[in-house]
Write an enzyme that holds these catalytic residues in place. Structure first.
Site, short mmCIF file in Angstrom:
data_model
loop_
_atom_site.label_atom_id
_atom_site.label_comp_id
_atom_site.label_asym_id
_atom_site.label_seq_id
_atom_site.Cartn_x
_atom_site.Cartn_y
_atom_site.Cartn_z
N LYS A 1 -11.01 143.38 -32.88
CA LYS A 1 -10.44 144.11 -31.73
C LYS A 1 -11.38 143.92 -30.54
O LYS A 1 -12.57 144.21 -30.64
CB LYS A 1 -10.32 145.59 -32.11
N ARG A 32 -12.21 145.50 -37.63
CA ARG A 32 -11.50 146.65 -38.20
C ARG A 32 -10.83 146.25 -39.50
O ARG A 32 -10.29 145.15 -39.62
CB ARG A 32 -10.47 147.14 -37.18
N ARG A 83 3.03 149.39 -37.91
CA ARG A 83 3.21 150.61 -37.13
C ARG A 83 4.69 150.96 -37.07
O ARG A 83 5.54 150.08 -37.29
CB ARG A 83 2.67 150.38 -35.71
N ASP A 106 3.46 153.24 -31.46
CA ASP A 106 2.70 152.03 -31.80
C ASP A 106 1.34 152.38 -32.41
O ASP A 106 0.67 151.50 -32.96
CB ASP A 106 2.50 151.13 -30.57
P1 AMP Z 1 -3.54 151.41 -27.02
O1 AMP Z 1 -3.24 152.41 -25.98
O2 AMP Z 1 -4.99 151.10 -27.12
O3 AMP Z 1 -2.94 151.74 -28.34
O4 AMP Z 1 -2.88 150.04 -26.55
C1 AMP Z 1 -1.54 149.94 -26.14
C2 AMP Z 1 -1.20 148.51 -25.85
O5 AMP Z 1 -2.00 148.00 -24.78
C3 AMP Z 1 -1.42 147.55 -27.00
O6 AMP Z 1 -0.41 146.59 -26.95
C4 AMP Z 1 -2.76 146.96 -26.69
O7 AMP Z 1 -2.94 145.70 -27.31
C5 AMP Z 1 -2.70 146.84 -25.18
N1 AMP Z 1 -4.03 146.83 -24.58
C6 AMP Z 1 -4.89 147.85 -24.47
N2 AMP Z 1 -6.03 147.46 -23.86
C7 AMP Z 1 -5.91 146.16 -23.57
C8 AMP Z 1 -6.75 145.18 -22.95
N3 AMP Z 1 -7.98 145.47 -22.50
N4 AMP Z 1 -6.26 143.92 -22.83
C9 AMP Z 1 -5.04 143.61 -23.27
N5 AMP Z 1 -4.21 144.48 -23.87
C10 AMP Z 1 -4.63 145.74 -24.02
MG MG Z 2 -2.65 151.05 -30.10
#
Ligand code: AMP
Ligand code: MG
Length: 495
Positions: free
Chosen positions: A127, A190, A197, A262
């Site tokens: 990650k 991880r 999901r 998700d």
């Molecule tokens: P999360 O809120 O962390 O569960 O992420 C929600 C979505 O945003 C998922 O599809 C993640 O892969 C994407 N995402 C979160 N942070 C980043 C990042 N820095 N670069 C690219 N995608 C991201």
């Molecule tokens: Mg997520």
């Protein structure tokens, strides 16, 4: 998959066989539209933060090999180990109730799966490993803060007995990440029983891809619920697991913070530690996430949100449950409504044990609620009150000791009816009421130090969190509630 531009992302360059991993990649054998194949993006200068030796051994990996330059290169995404089938998984999701038809691994790469020492299939995922076709506007990277937070909190959850994804290792990248300020980059390795999901089902349901739903259902059943019978059986098992999980969170004062679909794991593991937090002083409306303005994911809402998420899963599975849509809806609705009974039973069992009781009696829930009510009015510390019941120090956690005394009179009467002596009950309680939790101010301090390159506070905290029920004198500071000026009331998603 289509959105990925149908490129073959596997470079094949710099594959390493120094570190032997016995991969068996079942997700990679699903059809192409389930993922985009690509390798992690190499980083400038990998540096080791931590390897989880016990978990490595459980996975059949050699911790020393993981700590070697080759191992660190793998953990940073600079070398793809032999037998890996790196890919970014496709999924969709409801974020704060709003629908996103395509999310997916935007900053994570599944390296592959191994069968662990117990015969369980486990994912190994990086990650923060660079952009993927799902990154949208994100950079695919993580800074050291969220990596450290996920490492500490997921491992603490495991030590507390809560089903969770695990942290195998963390490395720095030697590269800067640009958020509100410039921050050091990091990658988390991880481990999870899968990364399936609710949003993975939603991805295919939204496209009317019943064939993919069928394959995903079979895959999820094989991995998580081999006894389950068909899609309805999967739903039943997922609902029961989610109810037990959220009841467990509640019993520890844990607030996930981003219970989007998700981030809802079909196998019932806690996943995606973003702006999560353990409460210090108790209040059911407590919210820590800086982005959760409406308090959708407040402590006291978590069961309701889990039901909502399970209803989304049920909706996806309808075409597989019964060709007659009305019959499918009826069956699925009954299963989702069953959440309440599972949850209530799990919540009562957890909280009954927290006050030293094992056999149920009518009125137990009311007795617990009465204690929680007084704690919320007086803002008593959740962890210290319950642990105090075991250690005989609960009374001093109440700014108005009368509030405790009058409750304790009823409690002692109840203990007596169960035929339980105080020391007897204390033994029960000391096994379920932790003395140490990852308190926000401690996690925050570990992150602040890590930003300057000092990982000592992280290691020390991680070490104490591995024994949450112990009360060693040298760890006394970690059991203390924050002083008012130390309390951290907001946590940031901090991607
Ligand atoms: P999360 O809120 O962390 O569960 O992420 C929600 C979505 O945003 C998922 O599809 C993640 O892969 C994407 N995402 C979160 N942070 C980043 C990042 N820095 N670069 C690219 N995608 C991201
Ligand atoms: Mg997520």
């Amino acid at each position: 998959m289509e959105a990925a531009g149908d490129k073959d992302y596997v470079s094949g360059e710099s594959r390493s066989d120094m570190l032997h991993i016995d991969f068996d990649n079942s997700y990679s054998r699903l059809p192409d539209r389930f993922f985009a194949r690509l390798a992690p993006t190499p980083v400038a200068a990998p540096g080791l933060i931590a390897v989880n030796d016990a978990l490595a051994r459980e996975l059949g990996l050699d911790p020393a090999a993981l700590r070697s330059p080759d191992g660190i290169a793998m953990l940073a995404g600079n070398r793809v180990p032999l037998g890996a089938a790196p890919l970014a998984q496709a999924y969709a999701g409801h974020q704060f109730g709003g629908w996103s038809p395509q999310l997916g691994d935007g900053r994570a790469i599944l390296l592959g799966e191994v069968i662990d020492a117990y015969g369980q299939r486990r994912d190994i995922q990086l990650k923060g490993s660079g952009p993927t076709p799902f990154s949208r506007r994100g950079d695919g990277r993580a800074w050291v803060g969220p990596v450290i937070r996920e490492y500490l909190v997921s491992e603490a959850m495991h030590a507390l007995g809560v089903p969770t994804t695990r942290a195998l290792a963390a490395v720095t990248t030697g590269e800067d990440v640009y958020r509100e300020t410039t921050l050091p980059g990091a990658v988390l390795a991880r481990v999870a029983s899968s990364h399936i999901r609710v949003g993975t089902f939603q991805f295919f349901a939204a496209r009317g891809d019943v064939e993919a739903l069928r394959l995903l259902t079979d895959h999820a059943i094989a991995r998580h619920y081999p006894q389950a019978n068909g899609a309805l059986g999967l739903l039943e098992a997922a609902v029961a697991a989610q109810a037990r999980l959220v009841a467990h969170w509640m019993s520890l004062g844990f607030i996930h913070g981003v219970m989007n679909t998700d981030n809802s794991h079909v196998g019932g593991e806690t996943i995606d530690y973003g702006p999560c937090a353990f409460m210090d002083d108790y209040h059911p409306d407590r919210v820590f996430s800086s982005i959760d303005q409406g308090g959708r994911y407040a402590y006291g809402n978590q069961a309701q949100i889990a039901v909502w998420n399970m209803a989304q899963l049920a909706t996806c599975l309808l075409p597989l449950i019964d060709p007659n849509q009305e019959a499918a809806v009826e069956a699925a609705t009954a299963v989702v409504h069953g959440f309440a009974d599972h949850y209530e039973a799990a919540w009562q069992a957890r909280f009954r044990a927290k006050i030293g009781l094992l056999s149920p009696e009518d009125g137990d829930a009311a007795l617990v609620e009465m204690l929680l009510g007084r704690m919320s009015v007086l803002r008593a510390d959740f962890t210290r009150v319950f642990r105090g019941l075991a250690d005989g120090t609960a009374r001093q956690e109440f700014s108005e000791p009368d509030a405790y005394d009058s409750w304790a009179a009823d409690w002692h009467a109840r203990l007596a009816r169960e035929g339980r002596t105080q020391p007897d009950a204390q033994t029960v309680m000391a096994q379920v009421n932790p003395a140490v939790i990852p308190r926000n101010h401690r996690v925050e301090a570990a992150i602040q130090a890590a930003v300057t390159g000092d990982f000592a506070p992280f290691h020390r905290l991680n070490d104490v969190l591995a024994r949450p029920f112990d009360t060693r004198p040298e760890d006394a500071d970690y059991r203390a509630a924050p002083a008012p000026h130390e309390a951290v009331r907001k946590t940031f998603c901090g991607t």
